[in-house]
Design a protein around this motif. Structure first.
Motif, PDB file in Angstrom:
ATOM      1  N   ALA A 161      -7.510   1.945   1.728  1.00  0.00           N
ATOM      2  CA  ALA A 161      -7.100   3.342   1.530  1.00  0.00           C
ATOM      3  C   ALA A 161      -5.732   3.401   0.860  1.00  0.00           C
ATOM      4  CB  ALA A 161      -7.080   4.081   2.852  1.00  0.00           C
ATOM      5  N   THR A 162      -4.841   2.484   1.233  1.00  0.00           N
ATOM      6  CA  THR A 162      -3.517   2.429   0.613  1.00  0.00           C
ATOM      7  C   THR A 162      -3.639   2.209  -0.890  1.00  0.00           C
ATOM      8  OG1 THR A 162      -2.507   1.595   2.639  1.00  0.00           O
ATOM      9  CG2 THR A 162      -1.336   1.162   0.586  1.00  0.00           C
ATOM     10  N   ILE A 163      -4.502   1.314  -1.274  1.00  0.00           N
ATOM     11  CA  ILE A 163      -4.720   1.044  -2.698  1.00  0.00           C
ATOM     12  C   ILE A 163      -5.221   2.311  -3.385  1.00  0.00           C
ATOM     13  CG2 ILE A 163      -6.157  -0.259  -4.332  1.00  0.00           C
ATOM     14  CD1 ILE A 163      -6.023  -2.572  -2.157  1.00  0.00           C
ATOM     15  N   ALA A 164      -6.144   3.010  -2.744  1.00  0.00           N
ATOM     16  CA  ALA A 164      -6.726   4.220  -3.337  1.00  0.00           C
ATOM     17  C   ALA A 164      -5.693   5.328  -3.509  1.00  0.00           C
ATOM     18  CB  ALA A 164      -7.898   4.724  -2.497  1.00  0.00           C
ATOM     19  N   ILE A 165      -4.822   5.519  -2.547  1.00  0.00           N
ATOM     20  CA  ILE A 165      -3.896   6.657  -2.622  1.00  0.00           C
ATOM     21  C   ILE A 165      -2.628   6.358  -3.405  1.00  0.00           C
ATOM     22  CG2 ILE A 165      -4.758   7.710  -0.509  1.00  0.00           C
ATOM     23  CD1 ILE A 165      -2.193   6.695   0.902  1.00  0.00           C
ATOM     24  N   THR A 166      -2.362   5.079  -3.657  1.00  0.00           N
ATOM     25  CA  THR A 166      -1.136   4.728  -4.385  1.00  0.00           C
ATOM     26  C   THR A 166      -1.400   4.290  -5.811  1.00  0.00           C
ATOM     27  OG1 THR A 166      -1.184   2.413  -3.655  1.00  0.00           O
ATOM     28  CG2 THR A 166       0.018   4.002  -2.266  1.00  0.00           C
ATOM     29  N   ALA A 167      -2.633   3.911  -6.111  1.00  0.00           N
ATOM     30  CA  ALA A 167      -3.005   3.377  -7.422  1.00  0.00           C
ATOM     31  C   ALA A 167      -2.246   2.089  -7.732  1.00  0.00           C
ATOM     32  CB  ALA A 167      -2.811   4.418  -8.532  1.00  0.00           C
ATOM     33  N   ILE A 203       6.835  -4.497   3.249  1.00  0.00           N
ATOM     34  CA  ILE A 203       5.865  -3.602   3.889  1.00  0.00           C
ATOM     35  C   ILE A 203       5.334  -4.341   5.110  1.00  0.00           C
ATOM     36  CG2 ILE A 203       3.599  -2.489   3.674  1.00  0.00           C
ATOM     37  CD1 ILE A 203       5.618  -1.041   2.009  1.00  0.00           C
ATOM     38  N   ASN A 204       5.229  -3.636   6.219  1.00  0.00           N
ATOM     39  CA  ASN A 204       4.741  -4.261   7.451  1.00  0.00           C
ATOM     40  C   ASN A 204       3.239  -4.109   7.598  1.00  0.00           C
ATOM     41  OD1 ASN A 204       7.153  -5.259   8.676  1.00  0.00           O
ATOM     42  ND2 ASN A 204       7.757  -3.128   8.991  1.00  0.00           N
ATOM     43  N   ALA A 250      -7.490  -4.718   7.395  1.00  0.00           N
ATOM     44  CA  ALA A 250      -6.051  -4.938   7.330  1.00  0.00           C
ATOM     45  C   ALA A 250      -5.366  -3.576   7.323  1.00  0.00           C
ATOM     46  CB  ALA A 250      -5.690  -5.722   6.073  1.00  0.00           C
ATOM     47  N   MET A 251      -4.403  -3.402   8.210  1.00  0.00           N
ATOM     48  CA  MET A 251      -3.732  -2.111   8.369  1.00  0.00           C
ATOM     49  C   MET A 251      -2.248  -2.247   8.042  1.00  0.00           C
ATOM     50  SD  MET A 251      -6.280  -0.187   9.280  1.00  0.00           S
ATOM     51  CE  MET A 251      -5.594   1.318   9.972  1.00  0.00           C
ATOM     52  N   LEU A 252      -1.709  -1.186   7.450  1.00  0.00           N
ATOM     53  CA  LEU A 252      -0.299  -1.145   7.085  1.00  0.00           C
ATOM     54  C   LEU A 252       0.384   0.015   7.782  1.00  0.00           C
ATOM     55  CD1 LEU A 252      -0.675  -1.668   3.215  1.00  0.00           C
ATOM     56  CD2 LEU A 252      -0.451  -3.404   4.999  1.00  0.00           C
ATOM     57  N   SER A 253       1.686  -0.077   7.887  1.00  0.00           N
ATOM     58  CA  SER A 253       2.465   0.994   8.493  1.00  0.00           C
ATOM     59  C   SER A 253       2.415   2.230   7.598  1.00  0.00           C
ATOM     60  CB  SER A 253       3.916   0.534   8.657  1.00  0.00           C
ATOM     61  OG  SER A 253       4.751   1.631   8.950  1.00  0.00           O
ATOM     62  N   TRP A 254       1.902   3.333   8.151  1.00  0.00           N
ATOM     63  CA  TRP A 254       1.781   4.593   7.409  1.00  0.00           C
ATOM     64  C   TRP A 254       3.141   5.061   6.893  1.00  0.00           C
ATOM     65  CZ3 TRP A 254      -0.897   7.607   4.557  1.00  0.00           C
ATOM     66  CH2 TRP A 254      -0.623   8.963   4.451  1.00  0.00           C
ATOM     67  N   VAL A 278       4.009   3.394   3.717  1.00  0.00           N
ATOM     68  CA  VAL A 278       3.085   3.618   2.598  1.00  0.00           C
ATOM     69  C   VAL A 278       3.250   5.002   2.001  1.00  0.00           C
ATOM     70  CG1 VAL A 278       0.626   3.879   2.012  1.00  0.00           C
ATOM     71  CG2 VAL A 278       1.384   1.943   3.413  1.00  0.00           C
ATOM     72  N   VAL A 279       3.532   5.993   2.832  1.00  0.00           N
ATOM     73  CA  VAL A 279       3.477   7.398   2.426  1.00  0.00           C
ATOM     74  C   VAL A 279       4.347   7.700   1.196  1.00  0.00           C
ATOM     75  CG1 VAL A 279       5.256   8.308   3.991  1.00  0.00           C
ATOM     76  CG2 VAL A 279       3.307   9.734   3.348  1.00  0.00           C
ATOM     77  N   SER A 280       5.457   7.033   1.042  1.00  0.00           N
ATOM     78  CA  SER A 280       6.335   7.312  -0.109  1.00  0.00           C
ATOM     79  C   SER A 280       5.766   6.780  -1.423  1.00  0.00           C
ATOM     80  CB  SER A 280       7.729   6.732   0.131  1.00  0.00           C
ATOM     81  OG  SER A 280       7.666   5.320   0.211  1.00  0.00           O
TER      82      SER A 280
END
Length: 158
Positions: free
Chosen positions: A8-14, A29-30, A40-44, A47-49
């Protein structure tokens, strides 16, 4: 702590998978504990920025719900990215919602194929998705299919 999947991180950040793994290995990034699905999960918060378009605070919550698997949220975020012209990101979310038989996502995905938005233009696939949405009683998709019928040919009652 809120977390978001790597996909999802890849999708929302391109940003690419390689870029995110490099940031994880460098410690910028944690990575947090994998979720129950083994993703695999990352700290929201970290990622948000990096999201590739400006978002309202309410929309940010939709991303987390979409990543958790809520079809309505996946559809909404897919539409948001599509309207913003971020078609690859939109497709990621719309396809997730379609896998859960979400009629609105089917209709939007059909439109993507008809326009060639993020995918190769394909009228057959576009019409297939719109017809599938119509079969799920999606009003707009039904009107689109009805508009293709020759004059005087009525739709069969459902």
């Amino acid at each position: 702590m809120d977390a978001i999947s790597l996909d999802a991180t890849i999708a929302i950040t391109a940003l690419s998978r390689r870029t995110w793994w490099r940031r994880i290995s460098q410690g910028t990034i944690n990575r947090v504990s994998d979720d129950e699905r083994g993703r695999a999960m990352l700290s929201w918060a970290e990622v948000v920025s990096h999201i590739c378009l400006p978002m309202e605070p309410d929309d940010l919550g939709f991303i987390l719900r979409a990543d958790a698997g809520q079809a309505d949220a996946q559809n909404d975020i897919g539409q948001l990215f599509s309207i913003a012209g971020k078609h690859e990101s939109a497709l990621y979310w719309l396809q997730h919602a379609v896998r859960q038989d979400h009629p609105d996502a089917m209709q939007w995905l059909g439109g993507c194929y008809l326009r060639g938005a993020g995918v190769p233009k394909d009228e057959n696939l576009g019409l297939m998705w719109i017809a599938k949405a119509a079969s799920h009683n999606h009003v707009i998709a039904q009107a689109q299919i009805d508009a293709l019928r020759p004059k005087g040919v009525k739709r069969l009652p459902t």
